[in-house]
Design an enzyme around this catalytic site. Structure first.
Site, PDB file in Angstrom:
ATOM      1  N   PRO A  46       0.936  -1.090  -0.071  1.00  0.00           N
ATOM      2  CA  PRO A  46      -0.017  -0.061  -0.209  1.00  0.00           C
ATOM      3  C   PRO A  46       0.889   1.180   0.122  1.00  0.00           C
ATOM      4  CG  PRO A  46       0.133  -0.788   2.214  1.00  0.00           C
ATOM      5  CD  PRO A  46       0.735  -1.908   1.491  1.00  0.00           C
ATOM      6  N   ASP A  47       0.410   2.355  -0.530  1.00  0.00           N
ATOM      7  CA  ASP A  47       0.887   3.528  -0.423  1.00  0.00           C
ATOM      8  C   ASP A  47       0.681   4.137   1.011  1.00  0.00           C
ATOM      9  OD1 ASP A  47      -1.599   4.561  -0.204  1.00  0.00           O
ATOM     10  OD2 ASP A  47      -1.536   5.436  -2.286  1.00  0.00           O
ATOM     11  N   PHE A  48       0.848   5.384   1.382  1.00  0.00           N
ATOM     12  CA  PHE A  48       0.798   5.729   2.917  1.00  0.00           C
ATOM     13  C   PHE A  48      -0.459   6.441   3.182  1.00  0.00           C
ATOM     14  CE2 PHE A  48       5.285   5.089   2.462  1.00  0.00           C
ATOM     15  CZ  PHE A  48       5.549   4.610   3.490  1.00  0.00           C
ATOM     16  N   ARG A  49      -1.116   7.454   2.110  1.00  0.00           N
ATOM     17  CA  ARG A  49      -1.999   8.418   2.572  1.00  0.00           C
ATOM     18  C   ARG A  49      -3.481   8.532   1.663  1.00  0.00           C
ATOM     19  NH1 ARG A  49       3.008  10.497   3.361  1.00  0.00           N
ATOM     20  NH2 ARG A  49       3.311  11.615   5.679  1.00  0.00           N
ATOM     21  N   GLN A 120      11.610   6.709  -3.441  1.00  0.00           N
ATOM     22  CA  GLN A 120      11.160   6.989  -2.262  1.00  0.00           C
ATOM     23  C   GLN A 120      10.757   5.632  -1.407  1.00  0.00           C
ATOM     24  OE1 GLN A 120       8.290   9.913  -1.425  1.00  0.00           O
ATOM     25  NE2 GLN A 120       8.878  11.107  -3.206  1.00  0.00           N
ATOM     26  N   ASN A 121      10.899   4.547  -2.172  1.00  0.00           N
ATOM     27  CA  ASN A 121      10.435   3.381  -1.722  1.00  0.00           C
ATOM     28  C   ASN A 121      11.688   2.514  -0.896  1.00  0.00           C
ATOM     29  OD1 ASN A 121       7.973   3.896  -2.926  1.00  0.00           O
ATOM     30  ND2 ASN A 121       8.432   2.700  -4.865  1.00  0.00           N
ATOM     31  N   ILE A 122      11.215   1.697  -0.064  1.00  0.00           N
ATOM     32  CA  ILE A 122      12.403   0.786   0.872  1.00  0.00           C
ATOM     33  C   ILE A 122      12.194  -0.369   0.379  1.00  0.00           C
ATOM     34  CG2 ILE A 122      12.251   2.648   2.699  1.00  0.00           C
ATOM     35  CD1 ILE A 122      10.656   0.480   4.015  1.00  0.00           C
ATOM     36  N   ASP A 123      11.484  -0.875  -0.546  1.00  0.00           N
ATOM     37  CA  ASP A 123      11.071  -2.338  -0.882  1.00  0.00           C
ATOM     38  C   ASP A 123      12.019  -3.036  -1.575  1.00  0.00           C
ATOM     39  OD1 ASP A 123      10.353  -1.577  -3.495  1.00  0.00           O
ATOM     40  OD2 ASP A 123       8.357  -1.072  -2.752  1.00  0.00           O
ATOM     41  N   HIS A 140      15.113   7.244   1.043  1.00  0.00           N
ATOM     42  CA  HIS A 140      14.813   6.859   2.649  1.00  0.00           C
ATOM     43  C   HIS A 140      15.559   5.718   3.097  1.00  0.00           C
ATOM     44  CE1 HIS A 140      11.951  10.299   2.445  1.00  0.00           C
ATOM     45  NE2 HIS A 140      11.344   9.558   1.474  1.00  0.00           N
ATOM     46  N   CYS A 148      23.318  -1.567  13.781  1.00  0.00           N
ATOM     47  CA  CYS A 148      23.202  -1.550  15.014  1.00  0.00           C
ATOM     48  C   CYS A 148      23.360  -0.212  15.421  1.00  0.00           C
ATOM     49  CB  CYS A 148      24.331  -2.297  15.794  1.00  0.00           C
ATOM     50  SG  CYS A 148      24.325  -2.122  17.628  1.00  0.00           S
ATOM     51  N   CYS A 151      26.815   0.055  18.206  1.00  0.00           N
ATOM     52  CA  CYS A 151      28.105   0.182  17.699  1.00  0.00           C
ATOM     53  C   CYS A 151      28.214   0.164  16.447  1.00  0.00           C
ATOM     54  CB  CYS A 151      28.659  -1.244  18.226  1.00  0.00           C
ATOM     55  SG  CYS A 151      27.921  -2.675  17.024  1.00  0.00           S
ATOM     56  N   CYS A 172      22.230  -7.161  17.705  1.00  0.00           N
ATOM     57  CA  CYS A 172      23.413  -6.986  17.392  1.00  0.00           C
ATOM     58  C   CYS A 172      24.390  -8.275  17.892  1.00  0.00           C
ATOM     59  CB  CYS A 172      24.251  -5.865  17.648  1.00  0.00           C
ATOM     60  SG  CYS A 172      25.786  -5.597  17.202  1.00  0.00           S
TER      61      CYS A 172
END
Length: 206
Positions: A46-49, A120-123, A140, A148, A151, A172
């Site tokens: 899905p998109d966000f908004r 803009q996608n993280i997939d 993004h 981590c 560290c 970690c």
């Protein structure tokens, strides 16, 4: 395409305009593409908004959040990373197939026409479709790597995949673990402070 190219798009119907755009692209090199959530909606992400978007459909209370936006809020993550990792498995690399838009980007790449994709996608579906990694800029961050929070040890998606797929917070196992062992002879408070810490995905959370 520049403004002069856009002005040369012809046709009255969608198919005619699409054919005109294809003809214009055929003669172009060093194409730069800007993409967002819309290209992954057809893949089930899905998109966000929008009305059917993540922020309107997420059961954030079930995750223990006060609002859907908290899912990607760094302060909420620091306070409790469990909600994010209960959700993250649904987007993890390998669990979703690229869609037609991603395949088109891969086609541009294979034809030597693509200079860069800014997404803009993280997939990571651009790379899953076959786009070379150096052609993609993740505005993004992405789910390909994790860091981590204490560290700064780096992990690949495969390193923590079993934890993420089970909805478990990955900890970690490198420098933080070694520090925890060194602290075993100290007080309980000191040992706890040096214990393994949650891994967050690089630059997704803000």
């Amino acid at each position: 395409m520049d403004q002069s190219s856009i002005e040369h798009i012809q046709g009255d119907t969608f198919d005619d305009k699409l054919s005109s755009i294809a003809s214009l692209l055929a003669s172009k090199k060093n194409i730069v593409v800007l993409v967002g959530a819309g290209i992954s909606v057809s893949c089930g992400i899905p998109d966000f908004r929008s009305a059917s978007g993540l922020y309107n459909t997420l059961d954030f209370q079930k995750l223990g959040l006060t609002s859907p936006e908290d899912l990607f809020d760094i302060e909420s993550f620091r306070d409790d990373p469990r909600p994010f990792f209960k959700f993250a498995h649904s987007l993890y690399p390998g669990s979703i197939e690229p869609g037609p838009s991603h395949q088109f980007l891969a086609w541009l790449n294979n034809k030597g026409m693509l200079l860069r994709i800014y997404t803009q996608n993280i997939d990571t579906l651009e790379q899953s479709a076959g786009v070379r990694s150096e052609r993609v800029v993740y505005a993004h961050g992405s789910l390909l790597n994790a860091t981590c929070m204490k560290c700064k040890a780096k992990y690949s998606a495969s390193d923590i995949a079993s934890d993420v797929q089970s909805g478990t917070v990955p900890l970690c196992r490198r420098r933080c673990k070694k520090k925890a062992k060194l602290s075993s002879a100290r007080s309980t408070k000191e040992a706890s402070a040096a214990a393994p810490t949650p891994v967050k995905h690089t630059r997704i959370l803000r």
